[in-house]
Motif scaffolding. Structure first.
Motif: not given
Length: 449
Positions: A48-50, A56-61, A243-247, A363-368
């Motif tokens: 599910f997380s994949l 997000f990964l392609p956009q980050l790169v 912080n927002t992503a973690l919340v 932020s999103p993948p780090v928070a996850a």
């Protein structure tokens, strides 16, 4: 070439914005439906997380490359190409799903990861192109309002999509929802065909960075690094985004520690309205004249809201805290975006905004990755009956399931407040609006491309 009057610029922005709004809703529908399909077919949280990871990964790169090309190319054509490519990814998903539903193909989840990633590659060009163009269309005094409309469009897609997709899945299936997404992308492309974007005025800074693509990619980072106020603002927003992503990751397990899934859904929906109302409020108000006050002041509101996690667990208290936390997000984002738009030359905004977007996408993948281990290995055991903090902090906040997550939210609220205080104590960031010159002319003097 003809002058673009301000009323025409407003029309261009609104026509393009409506197209984005419709497209966000369609993309939200397909994203929710695809993620739900992957989870239901596998029962695996990892799989599910994949789905998010493959988006997000392609956009980050690709963000640095996208920013450089946005400054090179006509931005309307970049957005058309992005929508066309996103449509190709959605069409590929539809073909696979339709063939599977007809019994001609055995659909595997990794097939969908590939099609989601394909669409994400093209989507990485869309955001920097429209953000850079917004500064050319709207008067500087209305940039915060325009940015709040962009936040509203994205927030509407996130709030409306789960409800609508859940109602439609049983009636038209996954393939039907993908067709709706294709139709919304077609609508967005049609809106772009109705307008022409102004050409950005050339600046000495922007022309100095021209050359090989690798050199242009580095120019965006060098521009920020050479301006301490913008560099400090970038670091400030990076902390805020994390912080927002973690919340958002921690909210679900915290709520489920003292309520059921049905109440969680109502809580998520009502608290999500905070972001929408914050966007509407910014559209009406326009933010403070000194935008840094909006950035730091509403960041303080976000931090104070999280301190409510100290209170006994209750749906109304948690819903109110998250409401005000999310209410602050579009205000901070819109005011910060307006500062960037006025301080970065128009022909460099693609490259500079791509650097910002790359930082935001971390932020999103780090928070996850870190939210679960922090809660499960440390904070929850500390706040369990007999835990390390049960006799101290536990006397105030209580002990048991969810209290460790509540303590973690309090810590995050404290981090937010420290971030706000240190930002205000930094002269470079506090005075960035006065110390850096505005680089944008008003839209009435721009030329149509």
């Amino acid at each position: 070439m003809s002058a673009t009057p301000s009323n025409s610029a407003l029309r261009i922005f609104l026509v393009t914005w409506v197209g984005r709004l419709v497209s966000y809703i369609g993309s939200g529908l397909s994203s929710f439906a695809l993620s739900l399909h992957v989870y239901q077919s596998s029962g695996s949280i990892t799989q599910f997380s994949l789905t998010s990871f493959s988006y997000f990964l392609p956009q980050l790169v690709l963000s640095p490359v996208a920013g450089a090309l946005v400054d090179r190319w006509d931005r309307r054509r970049v957005m058309l190409l992005a929508d066309l490519g996103a449509g190709l990814g959605t069409l590929s998903s539809w073909l696979l799903v339709a063939a599977s539903e007809a019994g001609h193909w055995k659909l595997q989840n990794w097939h969908l990861y590939l099609t989601i990633g394909l669409g994400a590659c093209f989507a990485s060009f869309r955001a920097p192109a429209f953000q850079a163009t917004t500064a050319l269309l709207m008067p500087k005094r209305h940039l915060a309002r325009a940015n709040s409309l962009l936040e509203l469009a994205a927030g509407t897609g996130q709030i409306v999509a789960p409800v609508v997709a859940g109602a439609l899945l049983g009636r038209i299936g996954l393939s039907g929802i993908l067709l709706i997404d294709l139709s919304t992308l077609t609508f967005a492309m049609g809106s772009l065909l109705l307008v022409r974007f102004p050409a950005p005025p050339r600046s000495e800074e922007g022309q100095r960075g021209r050359g090989q693509l690798s050199e242009e990619i580095a120019t965006g980072w060098r521009f920020i690094r050479s301006r301490p106020g913008l560099l400090r603002l970038l670091a400030f927003v990076a902390v805020a985004n994390l912080n927002t992503a973690l919340v958002l990751v921690l909210l679900t397990p915290l709520a489920l520690s003292f309520t059921d899934a049905a109440t969680l859904g109502a809580l998520m929906s009502s608290s999500g309205m905070g972001m929408m109302i914050g966007s509407i409020a910014m559209g009406v108000w326009g933010g403070p004249r000194r935008r840094m006050l909006g950035v730091i002041g509403f960041h303080v509101l976000a931090g104070v809201s999280l301190l409510a996690a100290c209170l006994p667990p209750h749906v109304v208290l948690l819903g109110g805290a998250v409401f005000f936390f999310l209410f602050s997000v579009p205000v901070v984002s819109s005011c910060a975006q307006a500062i960037w738009q006025t301080k970065v030359p128009a022909d460099m905004q693609g490259r500079v905004f791509a650097v910002r977007r790359m930082v935001a996408l971390v932020s999103p993948p780090v928070a996850a990755l870190v939210a679960g281990p922090l809660a499960d290995r440390y904070f929850e055991p500390w706040m369990a009956p007999g835990g390390a903090l049960a006799g101290t902090v536990g006397r105030v906040m209580g002990t048991g399931p969810g209290r460790g997550i509540a303590l973690l939210l309090v810590v995050l609220g404290t981090v937010i407040l420290v971030n706000a205080v240190t930002a205000w104590l930094s002269p470079a960031m506090r005075n960035v609006e006065e110390e850096l010159p505005d680089t944008l002319p008003e839209p009435s003097v721009l030329r149509a491309a």
